[in-house]
Design an enzyme around this catalytic site. Sequence first.
Site, PDB file in Angstrom:
ATOM      1  N   SER A 113     -29.669 -30.948 -15.514  1.00 49.42           N
ATOM      2  CA  SER A 113     -28.795 -30.007 -14.826  1.00 49.42           C
ATOM      3  C   SER A 113     -29.601 -29.203 -13.798  1.00 49.42           C
ATOM      4  O   SER A 113     -30.349 -29.770 -13.012  1.00 49.42           O
ATOM      5  CB  SER A 113     -28.088 -29.099 -15.833  1.00 49.42           C
ATOM      6  N   HIS A 149     -20.265 -27.713 -15.580  1.00 54.54           N
ATOM      7  CA  HIS A 149     -20.042 -29.086 -15.111  1.00 54.54           C
ATOM      8  C   HIS A 149     -18.598 -29.529 -15.312  1.00 54.54           C
ATOM      9  O   HIS A 149     -18.329 -30.642 -15.766  1.00 54.54           O
ATOM     10  CB  HIS A 149     -21.024 -30.046 -15.795  1.00 54.54           C
TER      11      HIS A 149
END
Length: 330
Positions: free
Chosen positions: A103, A214
């Site tokens: 990430s 996300h």
Amino acid sequence: MGRGDVAVVGMSALRIGAVFPGQGSQTLGMGVDVAQRYPAAAELYARAEKILGYDLLALQREGPEERLRETQYSQPAIFVTNLALATAVQGLAPQIVATAGHSFAEFCSLVIAGAISFENALRVVDERGKAMNEAAATAPGGMSAILGLDAAAVRAVTDATQKQTGLRVSPANFNAPAQIVISGDLEGVLAAGEAALVAGAKRVVPLNVSGAWHSALMQPAVARFQHAVDAASFRMPEGVEVISNVDAQPYRSADEMRKNLVASIVHEVRWHETASRLLDAQLDLVVEFGASAVLAPMMKRMPNAPEVIAVSDAGGVERLEARLLSEVGA
């Protein structure tokens, strides 16, 4: 900071892959012993304080832990700590031939590779955390880990849940073939979790997070983050591949970096594919730099994985340096 800033000091010629954990890897006290014992690490925290306007190391040392868990603080803290651990290892950077971060920790990889300066990256990470914090306050959501179902089955569950309930829920992190995180509206995540158990999942584990990372719920964060990314300077690294979470491929241009970094706010994290692509670099060693060993256990279970080491504190730095020096005398 970057590959050009670190000299090789009698170290080995191992082909090393560096990986960096993202949100959730923070722990109270992280980075403290490394900053005390390694001047290069202490310097990073000093530089960070000038940019952030607060003493990050003091927050990590003293807490409160609740604040350290807040996205606007946890992301800068994880970013700096990951890099402090890597920077403390003498002569490491020139041996890294491939790198990836989970990430937002992809920024750690970009810094190590010399694709962006530490200062520029920290400013962007700081804005990312603040933007996501605002988005989470606007659209509260949740995340759960689905264990024991493959990607196709999880996607079928979330698609069916969205269709049946009208709630937003989708896969967020493909961490391993049977470890997939879903994200979205809290009720949607709960409903999809129940459906996953019916579909054969071994376990569904709600995650202690403050937002639906996300997922479409993070769309309000995109504009602010885009502005920060556009203001930063990127360049293609030399001699090292940085693997993107978005498409699981090495970056091919600075413009692609900007595009994928912005997309990653709402895009799925394709970590398992990213890790597989990392191993294509024919590595002798994979090292995870982070306060918690999150990625190393998954890397060890991958087919044909090389030696994997987790460096989470000053003791880990010492052990890695000893491992590198052992190759010199071998």
